[in-house]
Design a protein around this motif. Structure first.
Motif, PDB file in Angstrom:
ATOM      1  N   ARG A  31      16.311  -5.717  57.099  1.00  0.00           N
ATOM      2  CA  ARG A  31      15.345  -6.030  56.023  1.00  0.00           C
ATOM      3  C   ARG A  31      14.850  -4.762  55.329  1.00  0.00           C
ATOM      4  N   SER A  47      17.528  -3.283  53.250  1.00  0.00           N
ATOM      5  CA  SER A  47      17.727  -4.138  52.080  1.00  0.00           C
ATOM      6  C   SER A  47      16.727  -3.788  50.986  1.00  0.00           C
ATOM      7  N   VAL A  84      19.751 -13.724  46.093  1.00  0.00           N
ATOM      8  CA  VAL A  84      19.544 -13.493  47.531  1.00  0.00           C
ATOM      9  C   VAL A  84      18.112 -13.021  47.790  1.00  0.00           C
ATOM     10  N   SER A 102      15.283 -15.174  49.694  1.00  0.00           N
ATOM     11  CA  SER A 102      14.773 -14.594  50.947  1.00  0.00           C
ATOM     12  C   SER A 102      13.244 -14.575  50.947  1.00  0.00           C
ATOM     13  N   ARG A 148      12.119 -18.140  51.632  1.00  0.00           N
ATOM     14  CA  ARG A 148      12.835 -18.740  52.766  1.00  0.00           C
ATOM     15  C   ARG A 148      12.046 -19.858  53.452  1.00  0.00           C
ATOM     16  N   TYR A 165      15.662 -23.104  56.045  1.00  0.00           N
ATOM     17  CA  TYR A 165      16.665 -22.192  56.583  1.00  0.00           C
ATOM     18  C   TYR A 165      18.062 -22.493  56.059  1.00  0.00           C
ATOM     19  N   TRP A 186      18.421 -21.407  52.428  1.00  0.00           N
ATOM     20  CA  TRP A 186      18.400 -19.946  52.398  1.00  0.00           C
ATOM     21  C   TRP A 186      19.725 -19.381  52.917  1.00  0.00           C
ATOM     22  N   ARG A 187      20.207 -19.902  54.024  1.00  0.00           N
ATOM     23  CA  ARG A 187      21.441 -19.403  54.639  1.00  0.00           C
ATOM     24  C   ARG A 187      22.625 -19.585  53.695  1.00  0.00           C
ATOM     25  N   HIS A 202      22.300 -17.094  50.951  1.00  0.00           N
ATOM     26  CA  HIS A 202      22.402 -15.721  51.446  1.00  0.00           C
ATOM     27  C   HIS A 202      23.861 -15.256  51.460  1.00  0.00           C
TER      28      HIS A 202
END
Length: 182
Positions: A50, A53, A106, A110, A113, A118, A121-122, A125
């Protein structure tokens, strides 16, 4: 700031962004594999992913700002957000814009999220995996250092690192026994 200073700073932030986003992709794969970095607990790998990122995104924002500020070429904010419409190197700049747009999706998902869930988001992502090679191709096409020895080796190293991590991820997935099988 002179145009030469902006040009050198833009080149540098582009190269640093490539390295940082390469590390982000590799750490993302490590997180997914429930891997950890020696000396760090598992949550440390997630935290490092994170943090890097955000650092990579900051360098990318600086890279884009420097390109827009440099008067040597005319790159507008519209060119930054809408692909393939710019006057300067429309294909290569457009690929950078596509990579940015994927990365923004993304980043935004995020941040949201918990609200979007989830699974959503996944799924979104995965766009990070598309963003990295598109950004790489952008740099190869528009980067003034693309043919230099140092940038060639940096690019080869980044590509080899991501391919290796992706190969490990794929092999681990294929070799993992089916869930619930006895």
């Amino acid at each position: 700031m002179t145009s030469a200073t902006l040009w050198y700073a833009n080149r540098a932030t582009g190269a640093v962004s490539l390295v940082l986003f390469t590390l982000v992709v590799v750490l993302g794969i490590a997180v997914r594999l429930r891997g950890r970095i020696p000396g760090l607990p598992r949550f440390g790998t997630v935290s490092l992913h994170r943090t890097l990122s955000l650092s990579a995104t900051a360098f990318l924002a600086l890279h884009i700002a420097l390109a827009v500020m440099d008067s040597y070429v005319n790159i507008t904010l519209t060119d930054v957000l809408i692909p393939f419409i710019g006057d300067y190197e429309p294909l290569w700049l457009g690929l950078g814009t596509v990579a940015l747009d994927l990365l923004l999706a993304v980043l935004i998902t995020s941040l949201l999220r918990e609200r979007i869930g989830y699974r959503t988001w996944r799924a979104l992502h995965w766009l990070a995996y598309a963003s990295w090679p598109v950004a790489l191709i952008h740099g190869l096409g528009i980067g003034t250092d693309a043919g230099t020895d140092w940038m060639t080796w940096l690019t080869i190293t980044c590509v080899a690192t991501v391919i290796t991590a992706g190969g490990i991820r794929t092999a681990t997935t294929l070799l993992r026994p089916a869930q619930g099988a006895h």
